[in-house]
Enzyme design. Structure first.
Site, PDB file in Angstrom:
ATOM      1  N   GLN A 261      11.139  28.683 -54.821  1.00  0.00           N
ATOM      2  CA  GLN A 261      10.781  29.210 -53.509  1.00  0.00           C
ATOM      3  C   GLN A 261       9.283  29.463 -53.451  1.00  0.00           C
ATOM      4  O   GLN A 261       8.617  29.114 -52.475  1.00  0.00           O
ATOM      5  CB  GLN A 261      11.540  30.519 -53.266  1.00  0.00           C
ATOM      6  CG  GLN A 261      11.669  30.901 -51.837  1.00  0.00           C
ATOM      7  CD  GLN A 261      12.271  29.768 -51.032  1.00  0.00           C
ATOM      8  OE1 GLN A 261      11.693  29.389 -50.043  1.00  0.00           O
ATOM      9  NE2 GLN A 261      13.384  29.197 -51.445  1.00  0.00           N
ATOM     10  N   HIS A 264       6.537  26.811 -52.523  1.00  0.00           N
ATOM     11  CA  HIS A 264       6.355  26.300 -51.151  1.00  0.00           C
ATOM     12  C   HIS A 264       4.999  26.684 -50.583  1.00  0.00           C
ATOM     13  O   HIS A 264       4.270  25.852 -50.076  1.00  0.00           O
ATOM     14  CB  HIS A 264       7.462  26.816 -50.232  1.00  0.00           C
ATOM     15  CG  HIS A 264       8.667  25.950 -50.225  1.00  0.00           C
ATOM     16  ND1 HIS A 264       8.653  24.656 -49.796  1.00  0.00           N
ATOM     17  CD2 HIS A 264       9.944  26.196 -50.614  1.00  0.00           C
ATOM     18  CE1 HIS A 264       9.856  24.128 -49.907  1.00  0.00           C
ATOM     19  NE2 HIS A 264      10.662  25.039 -50.410  1.00  0.00           N
ATOM     20  N   GLU A 329      16.921  34.394 -46.198  1.00  0.00           N
ATOM     21  CA  GLU A 329      17.126  32.995 -45.801  1.00  0.00           C
ATOM     22  C   GLU A 329      18.044  32.313 -46.831  1.00  0.00           C
ATOM     23  O   GLU A 329      19.058  31.725 -46.473  1.00  0.00           O
ATOM     24  CB  GLU A 329      15.766  32.292 -45.750  1.00  0.00           C
ATOM     25  CG  GLU A 329      15.846  30.849 -45.309  1.00  0.00           C
ATOM     26  CD  GLU A 329      14.529  30.102 -45.503  1.00  0.00           C
ATOM     27  OE1 GLU A 329      13.623  30.633 -46.173  1.00  0.00           O
ATOM     28  OE2 GLU A 329      14.420  28.968 -44.991  1.00  0.00           O
ATOM     29  N   HIS A 330      17.670  32.391 -48.107  1.00  0.00           N
ATOM     30  CA  HIS A 330      18.494  31.836 -49.186  1.00  0.00           C
ATOM     31  C   HIS A 330      18.972  32.980 -50.070  1.00  0.00           C
ATOM     32  O   HIS A 330      18.161  33.807 -50.489  1.00  0.00           O
ATOM     33  CB  HIS A 330      17.677  30.902 -50.078  1.00  0.00           C
ATOM     34  CG  HIS A 330      16.995  29.790 -49.347  1.00  0.00           C
ATOM     35  ND1 HIS A 330      15.681  29.859 -48.948  1.00  0.00           N
ATOM     36  CD2 HIS A 330      17.445  28.578 -48.946  1.00  0.00           C
ATOM     37  CE1 HIS A 330      15.352  28.725 -48.332  1.00  0.00           C
ATOM     38  NE2 HIS A 330      16.394  27.930 -48.310  1.00  0.00           N
ATOM     39  N   ASP A 363      18.702  22.436 -50.741  1.00  0.00           N
ATOM     40  CA  ASP A 363      17.523  21.957 -50.023  1.00  0.00           C
ATOM     41  C   ASP A 363      17.605  20.456 -49.747  1.00  0.00           C
ATOM     42  O   ASP A 363      17.041  19.969 -48.776  1.00  0.00           O
ATOM     43  CB  ASP A 363      16.259  22.219 -50.850  1.00  0.00           C
ATOM     44  CG  ASP A 363      15.866  23.686 -50.846  1.00  0.00           C
ATOM     45  OD1 ASP A 363      16.369  24.417 -49.978  1.00  0.00           O
ATOM     46  OD2 ASP A 363      15.077  24.090 -51.713  1.00  0.00           O
ATOM     47  N   HIS A 422      29.656  36.815  -1.044  1.00  0.00           N
ATOM     48  CA  HIS A 422      30.566  36.598  -2.172  1.00  0.00           C
ATOM     49  C   HIS A 422      31.980  36.989  -1.764  1.00  0.00           C
ATOM     50  O   HIS A 422      32.956  36.268  -2.013  1.00  0.00           O
ATOM     51  CB  HIS A 422      30.150  37.459  -3.381  1.00  0.00           C
ATOM     52  CG  HIS A 422      28.984  36.923  -4.158  1.00  0.00           C
ATOM     53  ND1 HIS A 422      27.704  36.906  -3.674  1.00  0.00           N
ATOM     54  CD2 HIS A 422      28.917  36.398  -5.413  1.00  0.00           C
ATOM     55  CE1 HIS A 422      26.893  36.390  -4.595  1.00  0.00           C
ATOM     56  NE2 HIS A 422      27.609  36.075  -5.660  1.00  0.00           N
TER      57      HIS A 422
END
Lengths: 431, 431
Positions: A261, A264, A329-330, A363, A422
């Protein structure tokens, strides 16, 4: 490298955790002004404006926008030009991603009530979708697969990819991925001007219904601005991983998962929770040793130092609680009974269960999407999926008999809200 | 009243249609600056800031924010205080909306591959949701039902409603609707300060995960700004109806259906498509006659004059094509075989089928949601539903055997992208 160590027994743990997670995308006002002007210009002048910005920013030299379209045969050539192993891996990944996403297809449904009234939802796909692919270093073929395949599975008829090619340099892996996914058209344009072209349409670039895919700050700002004219996917923050480990996984494995991670970018966040303090020491030692071997050592070091943490928890239940607060996220569950443990998880983009399931498999090729909610947004959002390229229309067919009952209810409520037309409209249907 | 008449045979029809639909919400920069400052202040000072803005804008005189909370007993009293017919109508509408939305509940799913690898998605509900309800004239109890019920059906544990009460005036129908839906807490606050309180949380107002519900330009701007910190529903434009009629429905009915949209506000849009020119004349005559009886005559007249149109089409197929271009919020199919015809519709928020199914039934009590995509956004979005209060987490549990195959694919692709830690992490799992 100095990586943070917390314990949930620390009196200031909650405050420290909150600070660790604090991250707000600064909305840069200058970028926003530049983007607003580019979009306005593209909307007004179409091709001409897109061409000017592209030639200027990407140092290309095209005289017509059409010259920047890549033909299908060039895409196929890129695929055929790959080394056999790479081509096979790309195809295998695409096949698995497709097979998983086919399970997500939504269908129309309806039911009929006793009086003959029919209610339901009709599910249809979007007609045309734009896929933004970043140029340069962050050009990931896996990102093409993950965005294009769900759209195609949903039934999107025309998928238009844009990818900037600074100095005319094309990424062959990205073009090959487009070929594998059946992307319909590809234009070598990028930035806010590409987002504008997709959102408004130009003489050459068809108008789409939704724009998806990652991009830099200009692309993100442009997507925010055109939202409403077209749909957009989420605007992603930096990537994060949270690993929960009982202390019985090889510490080198966990260290490398944290690296995967951290590599990145400097803002990526890697956090490990374990009830085993000695294991945290082992992982810290593995980190020190292994980082030396990593080509992206500098990025990993900055990321782990600035945003990483090893956290000692009382037990795995407490780890689950903290994970639900973080909404990662993960999430890797490197524990003995991961499936049972996953029932305690309320908020996470993707849950990787078991010591063999490292995030990297997800991934690329496990099947599920790698476009996931970041920055705690898993509290309210989901992975990218086929459902993002389908939409629903409510179906209502009230029987003549049903209109007698519903008409009275509707009229009563409409008069209560002061909406007489209506009420009258419903009353006309009363016999 | 002069209402536009077009024919698809007109040479300038496409241009006219495009102009008729043109509507872009002007993003007012002044409003945006005011809202940004209020949000910043609420984030920093919490209760104190919310209290100050509320006392100032709503002319209330509270000394603590807690004083502006409405108790459950007050909600129940509002419900019990309604006239019997109104209470019964509210309850009947709520029951039908609940029953329809229960069909939308998503469930977790998973499957296991031959080598033991498990893939799927775990579906969970949002924890806490904020519901914005406008004060004053546009305070619609039906809107409380349509936003609160899907959240509750999804399993949201805490539903927090905010509603401004200028000069302390409370709308009893709105409070009664909150009681019917089981809203958990209600605060008499509104505007950007209420959105900020929900998004960031204050000492008194709990932080939510998503903010839904309609509001004025300040509320809309605030929702756009907090998007990312919390989820938001769509930012709605003016309401629209498109009626497709074969010419065999009572023209008064169609006229009143067009009014029922036009009476919402001057910007609302009502369009009728018919292959029967004489029928369009009849509807025009009905409009002239019936508008005189309407309490909201002025709004209806402005709306129909400025944004309405009666359009003569070649045939019903052409009407379907035009409808798909317009992607209307509400679509009435006042034709002989409406269910068969609905298969031709690709983009619409809700499809009302048959002469008895006027839109008003759907607004209140047919069951489907009345929060629908406006301004052509039905091309890419859906009615509000239970699915907006649930989210998914990907499930990935790769077997030891599966990791051997997937690890090689992932490593090949990761090396191709220059992400060595990803590759190594996968390779560690190879035996």
């Amino acid at each position: 490298m100095k990586i943070r160590r917390f314990s949930t027994l620390d009196s200031d743990f909650q405050a420290n955790l909150k600070q660790l997670l604090a991250f707000e995308t600064a909305q840069d006002d200058n970028i926003d002004v530049v983007v607003a002007n580019i979009l306005k210009d593209v909307k007004r002048r179409g091709d001409e404006a897109v061409l000017e910005y592209t030639n200027r920013f990407d140092k290309t030299d095209a005289s017509q926008l059409g010259e920047l379209e890549i033909s299908q045969s060039e895409l196929v050539a890129a695929l055929e030009g790959l080394p056999a192993e790479q081509r096979a891996a790309l195809q295998a990944a695409a096949d698995r991603v497709k097979s998983y996403h086919e399970k997500q297809l939504m269908s129309s449904w309806s039911y009929t009530e006793a009086d003959g009234t029919l209610l339901g939802q009709q599910v249809t796909s979007l007609d045309r979708v734009g896929l933004y692919v970043p140029g340069g270093k962050a050009a990931y073929p896996s990102s093409v697969l993950m965005n294009a395949i769900p759209a195609k599975v949903a039934g999107v008829q025309e998928l238009i990819m844009v990818v900037p090619t600074p100095n005319g340099e094309k990424n062959q892996l990205v073009l090959a991925a487009a070929a594998v996914c059946g992307v319909d058209r590809v234009f070598c344009i990028g930035g806010a001007q590409a987002v504008g072209a997709l959102a408004y349409g130009t003489e050459t670039v068809p108008q789409v219904d939704k724009v998806v895919g990652p991009g830099n700050a200009y692309v993100a700002a442009a997507k925010r601005r055109v939202f409403g004219v077209v749909g957009i996917d989420m605007v992603a923050g930096p990537s994060e991983i949270l690993v929960i480990c009982d202390g019985k996984t090889d510490p080198d494995w966990i260290a490398m998962d944290l690296f995967s991670q951290a590599e990145h970018d400097e803002l990526a966040q890697s956090i490990l929770l374990s009830p085993d303090a000695a294991f945290l020491d082992q992982v810290a030692a593995s980190i020190q040793r292994l980082v030396e071997e990593m080509p992206r050592k500098d990025i990993i070091t900055t990321s782990l130092t600035d945003r990483g943490a090893l956290i000692h928890v009382r037990d795995l239940d407490e780890a689950a609680e903290i994970s639900n607060y973080i909404a990662p996220e993960h999430l890797e569950l490197s524990v003995e009974e991961p499936l049972a443990f996953s029932k305690k998880i309320k908020h996470a983009g993707a849950i990787f269960m078991g010591r063999d399931t490292c995030e990297a498999l997800g991934d690329y090729c496990a099947g599920p999407n790698h476009v996931l909610p970041t920055s705690r947004t898993a509290r309210f959002s989901s992975p990218l999926g086929v459902y993002d390229f389908q939409k629903r229309s409510s179906l209502i067919m009230v029987s003549s008999q049903g209109a007698q009952v519903l008409g009275k209810i509707a009229a009563t409520l409409a008069y209560g809200e002061g909406l007489q037309a209506h009420a009258r409209s419903a009353e006309y249907r009363l016999k």
